[in-house]
Design a protein around this motif. Structure first.
Motif, PDB file in Angstrom:
ATOM      1  N   ASN A 171      40.178  22.239 -42.002  1.00  0.00           N
ATOM      2  CA  ASN A 171      39.855  21.369 -40.860  1.00  0.00           C
ATOM      3  C   ASN A 171      39.602  22.168 -39.584  1.00  0.00           C
ATOM      4  N   SER A 172      40.324  23.267 -39.406  1.00  0.00           N
ATOM      5  CA  SER A 172      40.093  24.132 -38.253  1.00  0.00           C
ATOM      6  C   SER A 172      38.681  24.721 -38.302  1.00  0.00           C
ATOM      7  N   ILE A 173      38.256  25.123 -39.468  1.00  0.00           N
ATOM      8  CA  ILE A 173      36.911  25.683 -39.626  1.00  0.00           C
ATOM      9  C   ILE A 173      35.861  24.602 -39.397  1.00  0.00           C
ATOM     10  N   ARG A 174      36.066  23.425 -39.968  1.00  0.00           N
ATOM     11  CA  ARG A 174      35.097  22.329 -39.796  1.00  0.00           C
ATOM     12  C   ARG A 174      34.976  21.929 -38.324  1.00  0.00           C
ATOM     13  N   ALA A 175      36.093  21.934 -37.603  1.00  0.00           N
ATOM     14  CA  ALA A 175      36.077  21.522 -36.200  1.00  0.00           C
ATOM     15  C   ALA A 175      35.311  22.503 -35.326  1.00  0.00           C
TER      16      ALA A 175
END
Length: 182
Positions: A84-88
């Protein structure tokens, strides 16, 4: 001759007396039936015992299923936080490789008006940790946030697909910036 009070004949009186003698029950002569009284109580005790065993078995089964689900959720939680950190922060040139205290680190670069920041994910003392820092600063694992307990952390990047693996499993993130995203 007929009895004037009852208007019955002597033969009828004899019949009535015979019927009364046949129907009369002397309760003092009956022996108490212990088995007849004991059976319902014994049956209820066995039924109660079986219900108690079924209840205990159900509670233990539910407890083990809930614990397994909780363990599974906790083990996947760290991977999902990384993904999720990467997607954000999925922008052009956002993925980089850094050098953490115990090997390679996955760095997600975030360019803001106030400067360039990095979200660093790496292995440190049996844990996968994540640190948010100004680009170029030293790694400070003491201030990093623990994501998961793991003895391994590795990642690969090929054809727009970032694969991350830990002891809990692996996940893949398709980067949108290669598909024309910002």
């Amino acid at each position: 001759m007929t009895d004037p009070k009852t208007k019955r004949t002597p033969q009828t009186n004899e019949r009535v007396k015979a019927l009364v003698n046949v129907v009369r029950i002397d309760l003092t002569e009956d022996k108490p039936n212990v088995a007849g009284r004991l059976f319902p109580a014994l049956f209820l005790a066995v039924l109660f015992g079986l219900l108690l065993v079924a209840l205990v078995t159900g509670v233990r089964t539910y407890s083990s299923v809930a614990m397994a689900q909780s363990t599974n959720n906790a083990s996947r939680e760290g991977l999902e936080l990384i993904a999720n950190s990467i997607r954000a922060n999925d922008t052009t040139g956002c993925i980089a490789v850094g050098q953490g205290p115990e090997g390679r680190s996955l760095v997600v670069v975030e360019k803001l008006d106030s400067g360039t920041y990095e979200v660093r994910t790496y292995l440190y003392q049996g844990k996968v940790v994540q640190e948010y820092a100004l680009a170029g600063n030293q790694y400070t694992p003491q201030s990093a946030t623990e994501l998961a307990t793991s003895n391994s952390f590795d990642f690969t990047y090929a054809n727009g697909l970032l694969s991350i693996s830990t002891d809990q499993g692996s996940c893949e993130v398709a980067l949108r910036n290669l598909q024309g995203g910002e």
